[in-house]
Design a protein around this motif. Sequence first.
Motif, PDB file in Angstrom:
ATOM      1  N   ASN A 105     -40.211 -34.898   6.091  1.00 12.78           N
ATOM      2  CA  ASN A 105     -41.163 -35.671   5.516  1.00 12.78           C
ATOM      3  C   ASN A 105     -40.238 -36.999   6.365  1.00 12.78           C
ATOM      4  O   ASN A 105     -38.813 -37.684   5.751  1.00 12.78           O
ATOM      5  CB  ASN A 105     -41.127 -36.041   4.082  1.00 12.78           C
ATOM      6  N   SER A 140     -40.140 -39.927   6.008  1.00 10.78           N
ATOM      7  CA  SER A 140     -39.804 -41.244   4.515  1.00 10.78           C
ATOM      8  C   SER A 140     -38.384 -40.556   4.276  1.00 10.78           C
ATOM      9  O   SER A 140     -38.143 -41.634   3.322  1.00 10.78           O
ATOM     10  CB  SER A 140     -40.808 -41.198   4.042  1.00 10.78           C
ATOM     11  N   ASN A 141     -38.397 -39.306   4.165  1.00 10.15           N
ATOM     12  CA  ASN A 141     -37.795 -38.828   2.978  1.00 10.15           C
ATOM     13  C   ASN A 141     -35.472 -39.397   3.392  1.00 10.15           C
ATOM     14  O   ASN A 141     -35.087 -38.884   3.075  1.00 10.15           O
ATOM     15  CB  ASN A 141     -37.458 -37.520   2.263  1.00 10.15           C
ATOM     16  N   LEU A 178     -46.007 -32.680   9.063  1.00  9.21           N
ATOM     17  CA  LEU A 178     -45.215 -33.233   8.838  1.00  9.21           C
ATOM     18  C   LEU A 178     -44.096 -33.748  10.193  1.00  9.21           C
ATOM     19  O   LEU A 178     -43.004 -34.733  10.145  1.00  9.21           O
ATOM     20  CB  LEU A 178     -44.355 -33.628   7.815  1.00  9.21           C
TER      21      LEU A 178
HETATM   22  C1  LIG Z   1     -43.467 -38.795   2.769  1.00 10.15           C
HETATM   23  O1  LIG Z   1     -42.543 -39.479   1.602  1.00 10.15           O
HETATM   24  C2  LIG Z   1     -43.140 -40.231   0.971  1.00 10.15           C
HETATM   25  C3  LIG Z   1     -41.665 -40.746   0.356  1.00 10.15           C
HETATM   26  O2  LIG Z   1     -41.543 -40.516  -0.547  1.00 10.15           O
HETATM   27  C4  LIG Z   1     -43.769 -40.370   0.273  1.00 10.15           C
HETATM   28  O3  LIG Z   1     -44.925 -41.240   0.279  1.00 10.15           O
HETATM   29  C5  LIG Z   1     -45.054 -39.398   1.319  1.00 10.15           C
HETATM   30  O4  LIG Z   1     -46.494 -38.786   1.097  1.00 10.15           O
HETATM   31  C6  LIG Z   1     -44.971 -38.478   1.991  1.00 10.15           C
HETATM   32  N1  LIG Z   1     -45.441 -38.089   2.498  1.00 10.15           N
HETATM   33  C7  LIG Z   1     -46.460 -36.460   2.461  1.00 10.15           C
HETATM   34  C8  LIG Z   1     -47.126 -36.249   3.668  1.00 10.15           C
HETATM   35  O5  LIG Z   1     -45.731 -35.976   2.156  1.00 10.15           O
END
Ligand SMILES: *[C@@H]1O[C@H](CO)[C@@H](O)[C@H](O)[C@H]1NC(C)=O
Length: 494
Positions: free
Chosen positions: A249, A251-252, A304
């Motif tokens: 992911n 975002s991490n 992802l």
């Molecule tokens: C990806 O990580 C973000 C932040 O930790 C989170 O909010 C989001 O739900 C995640 N996305 C998925 C598809 O798991």
Amino acid sequence: MNNKLLLVYLSVLVAKLLAESIVVKTKWHEVVIKSKTTATFQIVTNPLVLPTSPIGAQVYKNIKELNAEWSRFAAWYPYPRMSVAELHPPRCDASVNKTSWDFKLLDPQVTNFLDANAGRTSYLSFCTQPAWLFKDTKVDIPKDYTVPTWSYQQGSKLVDESAQQIADYYARMAAWYSHGGFIDECGDLQKSNHHYNIAGFEVFTVEYYTKVYDKVVAKVRRYLPNAEFIGLSLINPRRNYNYINYFLNSSNHDAGIPLDWISYHFYAEPDDSKPVDSWSKQIFEQTDDFLSHVPEFEKIRKSLSPNTKTTINELGVILGGSATQQQPKPIPDAYWNIAAAQYAYCYVKLASLGIDAVGMSQMVGYPSQYPSVSMVNWETGVGNARYFVLKLINKHIGVQNGNRDVTLVQTEQASSLVFVQSFIVAGKSERWVKKTLILNKSSSNLVVEIDGMTGGELEYLDTTTGTYSDAKQIKTKNAIQVGPYFVGVVTYDE
Ligand SMILES: *[C@@H]1O[C@H](CO)[C@@H](O)[C@H](O)[C@H]1NC(C)=O
Ligand SMILES: *[C@@H]1O[C@H](CO)[C@@H](O)[C@H](O)[C@H]1NC(C)=O
Ligand SMILES: *[C@@H]1O[C@H](CO)[C@@H](O)[C@H](O)[C@H]1NC(C)=O
């Protein structure tokens, strides 16, 4: 007909009558998938992989002849003097002002590996981190570098929690091999004169992994701007879904950190207190179970981070009685053919799932160093059945960084005892050729008939070709007798 000839004729006839005949049918126009799967291997640190060992020269010759892309060098932990370039923390105070950087034992392994793979992609995994990077570690490092210790890897919390210190360690490792050396922590120049163009760099698992990965990659990338990074290296992916989910992911991660590859491992572990003829069934059942989970990891990856590639960079079989014991149980000859067939089976199954690379583990094992995972005879260095099956696959159906087009086509599985898969293969400027891989999961003799096989060429190994010998080539008739744990590739005569 003289009596001797008559006898031979009759025994072939009887063998044919007794053996079950299996007819293989291929639908050459029904595409399963265009393969992108590289067949490859790993070599891990131990005294026998030093080029000066009794089998060293043969080992690097093997590597060269495999012609494998995306091969892995792993500096694993039983021999810290051979795997860790800075065994002690730097002391840059006025009284000492010295670091312990020492590549004497690591260099011959790394440079011989990279040189044997010149012109091909290969990657480095310095998977043993200096213990002093972690809190509360107390390690005992044997003075003799050839004496293994199984307790070097300790600690899970970094001394420098910002992960800059571990990132600096890896940046210096990268600079040593790519930029001729580095300035050490105390300000001294450490000169290597190595200027390798390194295709990939694997960052090994530690706690708070994603953060460490980001910091290490950000620094290493300064020295390896063209390298691809391999992350995760999961030992048991099924217990680590969360890791895969979290790591893939974006975002991490810090902004701009590449997620080029993920890696994970699989070893079958049959009950080796039972007779060898029962191992095959167990090995293939466990392998099927692992393979049944790969689509789940693929689903996560595709949703992802679809451009991230996957390498299953440790694949093999571990016999519990022949693992780290100084006096392991003797390994029966047939085992090597079973384990070779397991790799061939996995390779084809993983190709049909679109996995990018499948790495056989590992070039040199020997008593006390997981001998059952070895690809060579540890006394001579000559490849065993596993090595030669990898070579066979690479020669005929392996995808080698786009140098070859390989398509899997619909192939009927006529029996549960054998596994067959047909391919249409073309090199860059070659015409298309048809090939079929056949393998026998059992220890009985079978006759396999394949449509259109007459006059083709069969290259194969089984328990009759000798454990430590190269594949055998014959002209095919319409049917072939396949012996125990046979793995072969038919190339059709067009
Ligand atoms: C990806 O990580 C973000 C932040 O930790 C989170 O909010 C989001 O739900 C995640 N996305 C998925 C598809 O798991
Ligand atoms: C340690 O050595 C380096 C380079 O030789 C030097 O620049 C530095 O001043 C020294 N540090 C101390 C504390 O003596
Ligand atoms: C596989 O090997 C076994 C044992 O050697 C043999 O009996 C059997 O006929 C072989 N199967 C095939 C399909 O060749």
